[in-house]
Structures are given as C-alpha cells and as structure tokens.
Design an enzyme around this catalytic site. Structure first.
Site, short mmCIF file in Angstrom:
data_model
loop_
_atom_site.label_atom_id
_atom_site.label_comp_id
_atom_site.label_asym_id
_atom_site.label_seq_id
_atom_site.Cartn_x
_atom_site.Cartn_y
_atom_site.Cartn_z
N ALA A 142 0.84 -1.20 0.00
CA ALA A 142 0.00 0.00 0.00
C ALA A 142 0.87 1.25 0.00
CB ALA A 142 -0.92 0.00 1.23
N ASP A 143 0.27 2.33 -0.43
CA ASP A 143 0.93 3.64 -0.34
C ASP A 143 -0.14 4.70 -0.23
OD1 ASP A 143 3.92 4.68 -0.70
OD2 ASP A 143 2.57 6.18 -1.53
N GLN A 144 0.27 5.86 0.26
CA GLN A 144 -0.68 6.95 0.47
C GLN A 144 -0.03 8.28 0.14
OE1 GLN A 144 -1.89 7.85 4.60
NE2 GLN A 144 -4.00 7.60 3.93
#
EC number: 3.6.1.9
Length: 209
Positions: free
Chosen positions: A85-87
């Site tokens: 995941a990344d944000q």
C-alpha cells in the site's frame, strides 16, 4: 469448525505485508487477516519523479508506488501473496510528503489549515511478480481554522510520532481535533482501504468466503 479453520490456513501460505507501517499491520490483524510484515527498500523519491515525468496524477502515483513495493516483495517471497500500500496527500494538486522534523510538520499543518485535502490510499495484491488486484480510495478531509496556540499544544503533545504520518496527524488520536469534516472510511484515512481488500482476499482464497 476449528479443524476446518486449521485445514484452511494450512492450504494457503500466510500473506506478506510489504510495509513497515505499524498501523497497517494493526488494521490487518484486527480484521483477522493472518499476515507477516516484510518492509521493502524502494526509492520513493525517484519513483515519484518518474511518475511526474510520465504525467501520472497523484492518485495514480500512489498506486504506482504500492505496485513497486509489491513487485520488490514478490521477488523476495516466491509463492506468497503480497499486500502493498501507499498513500499520498494532495492539496490542490500539490503532494505532501512526511515531514522531516516538527518545524516542517508545523509548516505543513499551517498550509492545510482551513482547507480541504485528499488522501489517496492505494492497495494492491500480487503473487510471483504478477499483479492480481488493485484499489484506490480517496477520502477528503477539511481542517478547521485552528489557532496557533492549539497547534503548538498539539505538536508538543504528539511529538515525533507525527514524523511518520502523511499530513502530520493520527485521525484515530488527537489529530481528529484538527478537522471540521471528514468524508471516507477511517481505514482508508489510515492508509489501508480494508473493505475492498478483504473482498479481494476472499476472492483469491486467502480468507474463507
């Protein structure tokens, strides 16, 4: 029922979370997902520059970063399902990275004060170097016009924990006091859209249906 559950977990190798994020690991464990954490080393700054050169939106850049992490972890864990995941925080087309220190955190929060920003939270599922599924959620959050007295007190109370937070807040803690309105799920705001991910894990036989 217990024997059936044990049989299921033996058939499917425990998935790997390609992240050192304590909150993402906590979210997965709280949701009953058996997962081990294995952080990967990718050059996020270089990947962001490459995405910008390709004309990707910040939303798509978040997914590109998540996929780069998944690809790296997939090579290290053959046969295992990889969750990555990344944000990215976006304010009117500008991306905000994690602050280097509390002085920069204060600058970021003043820039966000009284305005609405988006948190693009991307998550992807890979196995053996191949993408199986991806999703992006983009909650929007409006910070209230808090006073600088409040801000200084907030920074003192939260301290260096903010340096690991995009946006310099933990919505599950004191950071909730920064906001007027929040639209989107709390897990996506924390960096891991759980409901769509859990559906994908069931679809691929990682969780029972």
């Amino acid at each position: 029922m217990i024997a059936a559950a044990r049989s299921f977990t033996r058939r499917v190798p425990m998935p790997v979370l390609a992240s050192g994020s304590a909150i993402r690991l906590q979210l997965l464990h709280a949701a009953g997902v058996p997962v081990t954490a294995s952080p990967v080393d990718v050059d996020e700054d270089a990947l962001r520059r490459q995405a910008e050169a390709q004309g990707l939106s910040l939303r798509d850049t978040a997914l590109a970063l998540a996929q780069a992490k998944a690809e790296a972890a997939s090579g290290q864990h053959p046969g295992r399902f990889i969750i990555a995941a990344d944000q990215i925080l976006e304010l009117e087309g500008r991306a905000f990275a994690k602050p280097a220190d509390l002085t920069e955190a204060r600058t970021h929060l003043l820039a966000l004060r009284g305005r609405t920003h988006a948190l693009h939270a991307a998550v992807t599922l890979w196995r053996d170097g191949q993408p199986l599924w991806s999703h992006i959620s983009s909650p929007t959050l409006t910070m209230r016009s808090f006073s600088e007295v409040f801000l200084d007190d907030y920074l003192q109370k939260e301290g260096n924990v903010l340096l690991s937070c995009v946006g310099c807040y933990r919505i599950e803690g004191l950071g909730i006091q920064l906001f007027d309105t929040v639209t989107g799920s709390s897990d996506a705001i924390a960096g891991l859209p759980l409901i769509p991910l859990l559906a994908a894990l069931r679809q691929h036989g990682i969780l029972p249906g």
